[in-house]
Structures are given as C-alpha cells and as structure tokens.
Design an enzyme around this catalytic site. Structure first.
Site, PDB file in Angstrom:
ATOM      1  N   ARG A 153      17.215  -0.259  -4.533  1.00 19.08           N
ATOM      2  CA  ARG A 153      16.446  -1.393  -3.987  1.00 19.08           C
ATOM      3  C   ARG A 153      16.542  -1.753  -2.564  1.00 19.08           C
ATOM      4  O   ARG A 153      15.825  -2.655  -2.234  1.00 19.08           O
ATOM      5  CB  ARG A 153      17.234  -2.621  -4.932  1.00 19.08           C
TER       6      ARG A 153
ATOM      7  N   LEU B 130      23.605   4.095 -12.487  1.00 18.27           N
ATOM      8  CA  LEU B 130      23.434   2.553 -12.107  1.00 18.27           C
ATOM      9  C   LEU B 130      24.449   1.625 -13.327  1.00 18.27           C
ATOM     10  O   LEU B 130      24.666   2.305 -14.057  1.00 18.27           O
ATOM     11  CB  LEU B 130      22.100   2.090 -12.812  1.00 18.27           C
ATOM     12  N   GLY B 131      24.860   0.662 -12.467  1.00 11.55           N
ATOM     13  CA  GLY B 131      25.735  -0.015 -12.955  1.00 11.55           C
ATOM     14  C   GLY B 131      26.374  -1.450 -12.376  1.00 11.55           C
ATOM     15  O   GLY B 131      26.313  -1.251 -10.827  1.00 11.55           O
TER      16      GLY B 131
ATOM     17  N   TYR C  62      30.867  -4.994 -22.648  1.00  9.11           N
ATOM     18  CA  TYR C  62      30.684  -3.714 -21.965  1.00  9.11           C
ATOM     19  C   TYR C  62      30.374  -2.503 -22.993  1.00  9.11           C
ATOM     20  O   TYR C  62      29.495  -1.717 -22.520  1.00  9.11           O
ATOM     21  CB  TYR C  62      32.070  -3.374 -21.316  1.00  9.11           C
TER      22      TYR C  62
ATOM     23  N   LYS D  80      26.780  -0.778 -23.128  1.00  8.20           N
ATOM     24  CA  LYS D  80      26.486   0.578 -22.620  1.00  8.20           C
ATOM     25  C   LYS D  80      26.136   1.583 -24.003  1.00  8.20           C
ATOM     26  O   LYS D  80      25.397   2.494 -23.675  1.00  8.20           O
ATOM     27  CB  LYS D  80      27.974   1.358 -22.256  1.00  8.20           C
TER      28      LYS D  80
END
Length: 276
Positions: free
Chosen positions: A83, A124-125, A175, A179
């Site tokens: 980004r 990503l995370g 979480y 995932k």
C-alpha cells in the site's frame, strides 16, 4: 526458634511438578518427528528467467522472503506489492527491486501490478490488537483472497500462502477461523499450484509483535529442547522453506500442498545447501 524452610521448599517442589508434568506429557504425546525428505537434484537457476511477487513484504516473513530472493538472485525480477513505497535507505540489495503501490480495498483495479509474475508469495497479516476484529478479518481474509483472485487472473501459476498452524475454518477461535477461511477460499480459486504454509509459533523480531506468541515461545522452551520442530519455528526458516518449495513438485501431481511446521523446518534446512 530457628526458621523452617520446609514449607517454602514444598511449595517450590509442587510448582515444579505442576509445570513439569504437562510439559513432559506434551512431549510424549507429540507426533513423531518427520524425517527430512530426500530432495531430488534440480537446477537452482530454474527460476532465473521468471518473476515473483511478494505481498506483505513489510512484515517479518515477507521481509525475509524478499531479502533472500534478492540476495541469492533466485528470480529475474522481484516485485514488492504493497500500500506504500518503502525507502530501503540506499541498500544496494534493493537497487533493482520493483515496487508497485496498490489500494487493497480496490485491488481489482490493480491487476497490472501482478502481471508477468509466475510465482507469488503472500505474507499479508495483521493483529486484532492493532486494527480490531473487523480490521483483522479484512486484512487476513479479504485482502488475501481478493489479491489471490487478481493474481490468478494476471497469470500467477504458483501461489504460496503463509497461514498458521491449526488453521481451521470451523474453529471457535477467531484467529484460526479466519486463517482457515482464507485457506479455503484461496484454494477454491484453483491455482495451477497452491502451497499453504502452516508455521507454528514464530521466533524472531516482527513488525507487529504478538503478545500471545511471546508467551507461547517462552512456555514452549522445554518442549523445543526435546522436539525443536514440534511447535515453533524461526521466521527466516519459514521464508527459506517457502522459497525452496517453489522448486519442488508436489507428490502425486497434487495442485494443493499443505506444509506443517516440521515440513517447513526440513525444507528450510535445505536452503543453504542449495543456494550457499
């Protein structure tokens, strides 16, 4: 009257027993170690004419993947998609890197950022503590799945997703549930090849530290002593394993392969043998 230390010693002994029993039981009940796989001979320059992209390259694993790809010159081009553009401070390692800035909320408008890349690494995370529940779901599911859709449309042949140990779309834990849902929805895109990497507790410095992982890493030290590949793994080892995996063909012609913590350890261990 002399002071009696018997009570103090007794409490200490009880504490040691309370901690030791579950730890030793855990070690005993863990699945057996997986023997390192026999790696076939392959040309380590096989990817030297190809292009790879990295999503999430400002995070711990993404940083390591990008650095290793550039350091060892494994691909002809390495594209960092994010980004914002990152200033690498004149580091010569990054002088030829390609950075492409995208809006992940409108990722479908940025297909050109992925074009020409045959292999994609997605790390990503974020954390719920940093962005809240909805923000966590957006990044760890929506951004991943939507980016994968665009990557596939742009011609990506192998998508390597960094997920988590015990990821499960049916889990009660947010979480692991998110995932697992991300894994499920990326798999549904039917990439020619998909690798789902499921590391355990990550060891090493991260851009976004997770308190739970720090606590777990400390608690797992006794188990790690006996079974180093069971529950945790260094961040750099995950990165090395993901890269080595791009050179291997899944057994039985499978298009999707899931690598657990032990498998990542063993593939990562071959990185230095292969690339020096």
């Amino acid at each position: 009257m002399p002071y009696c230390v018997c009570g103090g010693h007794s409490r200490l002994l009880k504490a040691i027993v309370v901690v030791a029993i579950p730890v030793l039981l855990g070690v005993y009940l863990l699945p057996p170690e997986v023997d390192p796989m026999e790696f076939p001979d392959f040309d380590k320059t096989a990817m030297s004419t190809k292009t790879a992209f990295v999503l999430g390259y400002t995070g711990g694993i993404g940083q390591q993947i990008a650095r290793l790809l550039l350091e060892k010159r494994i691909f002809k081009n390495v594209v960092l998609i994010g980004r914002r553009e990152v200033d690498f401070g004149g580091d010569p390692l990054y002088k030829d890197v390609i950075q492409r800035v995208v809006d992940f909320d409108k990722i479908e408008e940025h297909q050109q950022a992925f074009e020409g890349a045959e292999v994609g690494f997605c790390a990503l995370g974020t954390t719920r503590a940093k962005v809240g529940k909805e923000g966590f779901i957006k990044v760890d599911h929506d951004y991943i799945v939507n980016s994968a859709k665009v990557a596939k449309a742009a011609g990506c042949q192998h998508f390597s997703l960094i997920s988590s140990k015990d990821a499960n779309a049916n889990s009660w834990f947010l979480y692991l549930k998110v995932k697992g849902e991300a894994e499920r929805d990326v798999e549904a895109l039917n990439f020619p090849r998909l690798t789902i990497n499921r590391p355990g507790v990550l060891e090493g410095e991260r851009a976004e530290a997770r308190f739970g992982e720090k606590v777990a890493a400390f608690a797992f030290k006794p188990i790690k002593y006996f079974r180093p590949t069971a529950l945790s793994i260094p961040i750099v080892t995950v990165a090395k394993a993901a890269i080595v995996d791009t050179f291997l063909k899944p057994e039985g012609g499978k298009t999707t392969e899931i690598l657990d913590n032990a498998a990542l350890y063993h593939r990562g261990a071959h990185f230095d043998k292969i690339f020096g």
